[in-house]
Design a protein around this motif. Structure first.
Motif, mmCIF file in Angstrom:
data_model
loop_
_atom_site.group_PDB
_atom_site.id
_atom_site.type_symbol
_atom_site.label_atom_id
_atom_site.label_comp_id
_atom_site.label_asym_id
_atom_site.label_seq_id
_atom_site.Cartn_x
_atom_site.Cartn_y
_atom_site.Cartn_z
ATOM 1 N N UNK A 1 -9.969 -8.517 -3.205
ATOM 2 C CA UNK A 1 -11.053 -7.572 -3.530
ATOM 3 C C UNK A 1 -10.684 -6.181 -3.020
ATOM 4 N N UNK A 2 -10.717 -5.217 -3.938
ATOM 5 C CA UNK A 2 -10.463 -3.817 -3.593
ATOM 6 C C UNK A 2 -11.803 -3.121 -3.395
ATOM 7 N N UNK A 3 -12.233 -2.887 -2.150
ATOM 8 C CA UNK A 3 -13.528 -2.230 -1.934
ATOM 9 C C UNK A 3 -13.606 -0.886 -2.664
ATOM 10 N N UNK A 4 -14.775 -0.617 -3.207
ATOM 11 C CA UNK A 4 -15.006 0.600 -4.006
ATOM 12 C C UNK A 4 -14.074 0.676 -5.204
ATOM 13 N N UNK A 5 -13.464 -0.464 -5.563
ATOM 14 C CA UNK A 5 -12.566 -0.491 -6.705
ATOM 15 C C UNK A 5 -11.260 0.241 -6.498
ATOM 16 N N UNK A 6 -10.980 0.676 -5.260
ATOM 17 C CA UNK A 6 -9.746 1.431 -5.025
ATOM 18 C C UNK A 6 -9.165 1.274 -3.633
ATOM 19 N N UNK A 7 -10.003 1.031 -2.614
ATOM 20 C CA UNK A 7 -9.475 0.897 -1.250
ATOM 21 C C UNK A 7 -8.561 -0.325 -1.194
ATOM 22 N N UNK A 8 -7.578 -0.279 -0.316
ATOM 23 C CA UNK A 8 -6.620 -1.375 -0.222
ATOM 24 C C UNK A 8 -7.308 -2.690 0.130
ATOM 25 N N UNK A 9 -6.882 -3.746 -0.552
ATOM 26 C CA UNK A 9 -7.437 -5.073 -0.301
ATOM 27 C C UNK A 9 -6.730 -5.717 0.891
ATOM 28 N N UNK A 10 -7.302 -6.798 1.397
ATOM 29 C CA UNK A 10 -6.726 -7.505 2.537
ATOM 30 C C UNK A 10 -5.336 -8.036 2.229
ATOM 31 N N UNK A 11 -5.127 -8.532 1.024
ATOM 32 C CA UNK A 11 -3.815 -9.049 0.664
ATOM 33 C C UNK A 11 -2.763 -7.960 0.840
ATOM 34 N N UNK A 12 -3.039 -6.770 0.322
ATOM 35 C CA UNK A 12 -2.040 -5.704 0.424
ATOM 36 C C UNK A 12 -1.826 -5.297 1.872
ATOM 37 N N UNK A 13 -2.892 -5.156 2.641
ATOM 38 C CA UNK A 13 -2.730 -4.717 4.034
ATOM 39 C C UNK A 13 -1.911 -5.742 4.825
ATOM 40 N N UNK A 14 -2.210 -7.026 4.662
ATOM 41 C CA UNK A 14 -1.432 -8.039 5.377
ATOM 42 C C UNK A 14 0.021 -8.029 4.882
ATOM 43 N N UNK A 15 0.220 -7.942 3.588
ATOM 44 C CA UNK A 15 1.582 -7.873 3.055
ATOM 45 C C UNK A 15 2.320 -6.642 3.552
ATOM 46 N N UNK A 16 1.611 -5.531 3.637
ATOM 47 C CA UNK A 16 2.204 -4.288 4.129
ATOM 48 C C UNK A 16 2.589 -4.420 5.602
ATOM 49 N N UNK A 17 1.734 -5.044 6.396
ATOM 50 C CA UNK A 17 2.062 -5.278 7.810
ATOM 51 C C UNK A 17 3.367 -6.067 7.935
ATOM 52 N N UNK A 18 3.500 -7.099 7.138
ATOM 53 C CA UNK A 18 4.713 -7.925 7.182
ATOM 54 C C UNK A 18 5.908 -7.124 6.662
ATOM 55 N N UNK A 19 5.682 -6.360 5.591
ATOM 56 C CA UNK A 19 6.745 -5.538 5.027
ATOM 57 C C UNK A 19 7.328 -4.620 6.106
ATOM 58 N N UNK A 20 6.453 -4.041 6.911
ATOM 59 C CA UNK A 20 6.890 -3.099 7.948
ATOM 60 C C UNK A 20 7.342 -3.827 9.221
ATOM 61 N N UNK A 21 6.966 -5.082 9.389
ATOM 62 C CA UNK A 21 7.510 -5.872 10.502
ATOM 63 C C UNK A 21 8.999 -6.139 10.280
ATOM 64 N N UNK A 22 9.414 -6.215 9.043
ATOM 65 C CA UNK A 22 10.822 -6.479 8.764
ATOM 66 C C UNK A 22 11.752 -5.413 9.340
#
Length: 150
Positions: free
Chosen positions: A33-54
């Motif tokens: 779910x993208x809040x307000x139809x545009x804010x980052x969803x939980x999936x992206x934020x968690x994926x982004x955290x992992x992306x940057x953990x690499x």
């Protein structure tokens, strides 16, 4: 100097606890779910955290937990809404998070010191993780779940 390693170990461990608490009980559908139809969803934020953990793993001479090219939809500067069809499931992300945590903890337990030229990057990457783990807390509330951090 062992103090700097201890500080990073505590930050990585604390971040993992906060992230885990904030994503607990969130379904794959809710995570998309993208809040307000545009804010980052939980999936992206968690994926982004992992992306940057690499890169953090790489700085510590450890292998990434995934192929960054294949999962570039989670990279900084991407527009998640436009690439949501490329996202992996929330459960798969949780598995990658756990793998990255295990690798980070093992490496931080094993090393004697950080290379001096990596200190700034390590510090910045820890701050990055703190920033986004807080976003997960807000998203949890937006999704109608009770706050996880009391």
């Amino acid at each position: 100097m062992k103090n700097d390693i201890e500080i990073v170990k505590i930050q990585i461990s604390s971040n993992y606890k906060v992230i885990s608490m904030n994503i607990d009980g969130i379904t794959n559908e809710e995570a998309m779910i993208f809040p307000n139809g545009e804010a980052n969803c939980m999936n992206w934020i968690l994926g982004h955290l992992i992306y940057i953990r690499n890169p953090l793993l790489n700085i510590l001479d450890e292998e990434s937990v995934w192929d960054g090219e294949k999962l570039s939809c989670y990279n900084r500067g991407e527009i998640p809404l436009e690439r949501k069809d490329e996202f992996v499931s929330f459960d798969e992300l949780k598995s990658y998070l756990k793998q990255s945590q295990e690798k980070l903890e093992a490496k931080l337990d094993a090393i004697e010191s950080f290379h001096p030229e990596t200190i700034k990057d390590i510090s910045t990457l820890c701050l990055h993780e703190i920033y986004h783990s807080g976003q997960l807390g807000y998203l949890r509330r937006i999704l109608g779940k009770p706050g996880a951090i009391k």
